[in-house]
Design a protein around this motif. Sequence first.
Motif, PDB file in Angstrom:
ATOM      1  N   LEU A 273      54.025  24.943  50.093  1.00 52.81           N
ATOM      2  CA  LEU A 273      52.680  24.372  50.125  1.00 52.81           C
ATOM      3  C   LEU A 273      52.545  23.329  51.225  1.00 52.81           C
ATOM      4  O   LEU A 273      51.486  23.188  51.837  1.00 52.81           O
ATOM      5  CB  LEU A 273      52.368  23.738  48.768  1.00 52.81           C
ATOM      6  N   PHE A 274      53.626  22.578  51.492  1.00 59.79           N
ATOM      7  CA  PHE A 274      53.583  21.510  52.495  1.00 59.79           C
ATOM      8  C   PHE A 274      54.543  21.788  53.646  1.00 59.79           C
ATOM      9  O   PHE A 274      55.063  20.862  54.253  1.00 59.79           O
ATOM     10  CB  PHE A 274      53.911  20.164  51.844  1.00 59.79           C
ATOM     11  N   TYR A 275      54.759  23.066  53.944  1.00 60.17           N
ATOM     12  CA  TYR A 275      55.676  23.396  55.024  1.00 60.17           C
ATOM     13  C   TYR A 275      55.186  22.791  56.342  1.00 60.17           C
ATOM     14  O   TYR A 275      54.036  22.948  56.731  1.00 60.17           O
ATOM     15  CB  TYR A 275      55.810  24.906  55.172  1.00 60.17           C
ATOM     16  N   GLY A 276      56.093  22.119  57.034  1.00 59.70           N
ATOM     17  CA  GLY A 276      55.767  21.530  58.318  1.00 59.70           C
ATOM     18  C   GLY A 276      55.351  20.076  58.256  1.00 59.70           C
ATOM     19  O   GLY A 276      55.272  19.410  59.286  1.00 59.70           O
ATOM     20  N   VAL A 277      55.081  19.548  57.053  1.00 56.44           N
ATOM     21  CA  VAL A 277      54.674  18.150  56.915  1.00 56.44           C
ATOM     22  C   VAL A 277      55.903  17.257  57.051  1.00 56.44           C
ATOM     23  O   VAL A 277      56.948  17.519  56.445  1.00 56.44           O
ATOM     24  CB  VAL A 277      53.994  17.903  55.552  1.00 56.44           C
ATOM     25  N   GLN A 278      55.774  16.191  57.836  1.00 58.83           N
ATOM     26  CA  GLN A 278      56.875  15.252  58.026  1.00 58.83           C
ATOM     27  C   GLN A 278      56.658  14.022  57.158  1.00 58.83           C
ATOM     28  O   GLN A 278      55.577  13.431  57.175  1.00 58.83           O
ATOM     29  CB  GLN A 278      56.957  14.824  59.493  1.00 58.83           C
ATOM     30  N   THR A 279      57.668  13.662  56.376  1.00 60.62           N
ATOM     31  CA  THR A 279      57.557  12.440  55.589  1.00 60.62           C
ATOM     32  C   THR A 279      57.521  11.233  56.528  1.00 60.62           C
ATOM     33  O   THR A 279      58.278  11.173  57.502  1.00 60.62           O
ATOM     34  CB  THR A 279      58.728  12.300  54.599  1.00 60.62           C
ATOM     35  N   PRO A 280      56.632  10.255  56.286  1.00 61.80           N
ATOM     36  CA  PRO A 280      56.537   9.087  57.163  1.00 61.80           C
ATOM     37  C   PRO A 280      57.831   8.283  57.234  1.00 61.80           C
ATOM     38  O   PRO A 280      58.192   7.769  58.284  1.00 61.80           O
ATOM     39  CB  PRO A 280      55.418   8.267  56.526  1.00 61.80           C
ATOM     40  N   ILE A 326      42.663  -5.917  51.345  1.00 62.66           N
ATOM     41  CA  ILE A 326      42.286  -4.744  52.113  1.00 62.66           C
ATOM     42  C   ILE A 326      42.892  -4.745  53.518  1.00 62.66           C
ATOM     43  O   ILE A 326      43.266  -3.701  54.047  1.00 62.66           O
ATOM     44  CB  ILE A 326      40.738  -4.632  52.183  1.00 62.66           C
ATOM     45  N   GLY A 327      43.015  -5.933  54.122  1.00 64.62           N
ATOM     46  CA  GLY A 327      43.635  -6.007  55.446  1.00 64.62           C
ATOM     47  C   GLY A 327      45.100  -5.634  55.396  1.00 64.62           C
ATOM     48  O   GLY A 327      45.603  -4.927  56.283  1.00 64.62           O
ATOM     49  N   PHE A 328      45.797  -6.091  54.356  1.00 65.23           N
ATOM     50  CA  PHE A 328      47.213  -5.772  54.203  1.00 65.23           C
ATOM     51  C   PHE A 328      47.386  -4.280  53.936  1.00 65.23           C
ATOM     52  O   PHE A 328      48.349  -3.661  54.397  1.00 65.23           O
ATOM     53  CB  PHE A 328      47.809  -6.592  53.061  1.00 65.23           C
ATOM     54  N   GLN A 329      46.441  -3.689  53.184  1.00 60.53           N
ATOM     55  CA  GLN A 329      46.484  -2.250  52.958  1.00 60.53           C
ATOM     56  C   GLN A 329      46.441  -1.492  54.284  1.00 60.53           C
ATOM     57  O   GLN A 329      47.173  -0.512  54.478  1.00 60.53           O
ATOM     58  CB  GLN A 329      45.298  -1.805  52.090  1.00 60.53           C
ATOM     59  N   ALA A 330      45.573  -1.950  55.188  1.00 55.74           N
ATOM     60  CA  ALA A 330      45.448  -1.281  56.490  1.00 55.74           C
ATOM     61  C   ALA A 330      46.749  -1.366  57.279  1.00 55.74           C
ATOM     62  O   ALA A 330      47.161  -0.395  57.927  1.00 55.74           O
ATOM     63  CB  ALA A 330      44.297  -1.902  57.280  1.00 55.74           C
ATOM     64  N   VAL A 331      47.396  -2.538  57.226  1.00 55.19           N
ATOM     65  CA  VAL A 331      48.668  -2.718  57.936  1.00 55.19           C
ATOM     66  C   VAL A 331      49.741  -1.809  57.342  1.00 55.19           C
ATOM     67  O   VAL A 331      50.470  -1.123  58.075  1.00 55.19           O
ATOM     68  CB  VAL A 331      49.108  -4.193  57.877  1.00 55.19           C
ATOM     69  N   VAL A 332      49.845  -1.796  56.015  1.00 58.30           N
ATOM     70  CA  VAL A 332      50.842  -0.961  55.342  1.00 58.30           C
ATOM     71  C   VAL A 332      50.595   0.506  55.652  1.00 58.30           C
ATOM     72  O   VAL A 332      51.535   1.270  55.911  1.00 58.30           O
ATOM     73  CB  VAL A 332      50.807  -1.209  53.822  1.00 58.30           C
ATOM     74  N   ARG A 333      49.330   0.887  55.652  1.00 59.13           N
ATOM     75  CA  ARG A 333      48.988   2.282  55.909  1.00 59.13           C
ATOM     76  C   ARG A 333      49.410   2.710  57.320  1.00 59.13           C
ATOM     77  O   ARG A 333      49.968   3.787  57.518  1.00 59.13           O
ATOM     78  CB  ARG A 333      47.489   2.478  55.717  1.00 59.13           C
ATOM     79  N   GLY A 337      52.636   5.497  58.403  1.00 61.27           N
ATOM     80  CA  GLY A 337      52.439   6.742  59.139  1.00 61.27           C
ATOM     81  C   GLY A 337      51.907   7.877  58.289  1.00 61.27           C
ATOM     82  O   GLY A 337      51.975   9.047  58.675  1.00 61.27           O
ATOM     83  N   ILE A 338      51.327   7.539  57.137  1.00 59.58           N
ATOM     84  CA  ILE A 338      50.865   8.570  56.212  1.00 59.58           C
ATOM     85  C   ILE A 338      49.802   9.472  56.824  1.00 59.58           C
ATOM     86  O   ILE A 338      49.721  10.656  56.528  1.00 59.58           O
ATOM     87  CB  ILE A 338      50.337   7.924  54.907  1.00 59.58           C
ATOM     88  N   ASP A 339      48.985   8.902  57.717  1.00 58.44           N
ATOM     89  CA  ASP A 339      47.889   9.681  58.286  1.00 58.44           C
ATOM     90  C   ASP A 339      48.325  10.551  59.458  1.00 58.44           C
ATOM     91  O   ASP A 339      47.500  11.250  60.061  1.00 58.44           O
ATOM     92  CB  ASP A 339      46.750   8.746  58.715  1.00 58.44           C
ATOM     93  N   LYS A 340      49.621  10.512  59.801  1.00 54.99           N
ATOM     94  CA  LYS A 340      50.140  11.368  60.863  1.00 54.99           C
ATOM     95  C   LYS A 340      51.038  12.477  60.313  1.00 54.99           C
ATOM     96  O   LYS A 340      51.517  13.324  61.062  1.00 54.99           O
ATOM     97  CB  LYS A 340      50.927  10.530  61.873  1.00 54.99           C
ATOM     98  N   GLY A 341      51.266  12.433  59.004  1.00 51.57           N
ATOM     99  CA  GLY A 341      52.197  13.378  58.402  1.00 51.57           C
ATOM    100  C   GLY A 341      51.794  14.831  58.515  1.00 51.57           C
ATOM    101  O   GLY A 341      52.644  15.729  58.550  1.00 51.57           O
ATOM    102  N   MET A 342      50.475  15.093  58.585  1.00 50.17           N
ATOM    103  CA  MET A 342      50.006  16.481  58.625  1.00 50.17           C
ATOM    104  C   MET A 342      49.999  17.054  60.038  1.00 50.17           C
ATOM    105  O   MET A 342      49.535  18.179  60.250  1.00 50.17           O
ATOM    106  CB  MET A 342      48.596  16.554  58.035  1.00 50.17           C
TER     107      MET A 342
END
Length: 366
Positions: A273-280, A326-333, A337-342
């Motif tokens: 289902l997640f073939y090719g996805v890289q864990t951050p 919310i600012g710290f959430q943005a930094v952690v995010r 690298g969660i948004d680059k995993g796909m």
Amino acid sequence: MASSYPLPPTREDSWFAPLSIDLIVKVFKTTFFHPFVAWIIPLCFRAQNMKYTDPPMLVSMGWAAFITLIWTLGVINNRLAFGLPREVDLSEEVIVITGGASGLGLLIAEVYGMRGATVAVLDVEEMENGEARGVTYYKCDVTDKEQLAKVAKQIEKDLGPPTILINNAAIVPGKPLLSLTLPEIDRSISTNLLSHFYTLKTFLPYLTSSDSGATIVTISSVIGILGAANLTDYAASKAGVSALHKSLAAELKQSHPNIRMVLVTPGQLSTPLFYGVQTPNAFLAPVVEPVDVAKEVIKAIDEGQNAAIGMPLYARWIDWYNVLPIGFQAVVRKMSGIDKGMGGFVGRKGVKEGKKGGEKGGIVAF
């Protein structure tokens, strides 16, 4: 069960590649953080004729008492949250698994089939291994209400009334919202969310009529809490699935307290289902093997427990992310690298390339 799929591309292997925070915590939980082991230390000191008032003895006894208290509070917490378990006799259980033709669903089905339970697998895909002992395959599109109703009656006729339902079917188109077509969105939401309503409405009458109780297992995802780029449809549906499970658990606790509810919230699974996805981050967010999730699910079912299963470690604490500023959430995010995993996602189509045609993101086991 050995996987017949090639492994996704990974970073260069090294001797510390298997090392993760989950492994470290697991080692400590079975050693210094276990009450039995903690009390061994002061006992060893006493065997050396050390006095109770000596500093090493006081420290070790204090630590053992603290660990025992935490362990006891954990037991009380689980009892208050989940109540008493129900008795489970596998020879009397009829287990229905959606999306059970491959991946996690097939693994659970094969384990229960080998242990003598009666298992029905529902999937639009043929079973990955052709057939499995003790497992009956029913070709069924779980987004089709009429097919579900027909298959449910056939299962009751062939195997008996279902007592355990595992909602496991899911698809991942893996595209930006602007690239998704309306039919793709409809299909994704129908498979990942609406199908849960359909299977529950179809099988709940059987589950609620069981004198020995029943179990409902819902496979959700941490993406339903975090969201991620290129997963808008998947994240929205998984958030809905978790909300559905929790609301239904509240309803059934009042009307049918003998039904046990198990919510599974994994991170990235090592399935097609997640073939090719890289864990951050392989250390903080390791890819979870289906066998590890299957062990926890099977344990909860066998023991007749209500349960909330989160894997890997961060999945158990992920709700605290939304408590952060919310600012710290943005930094952690950004750091995660969660948004680059796909970026390298190819899905099941990439795995089956050259073997069999099919639309990218077909209905598969999570």
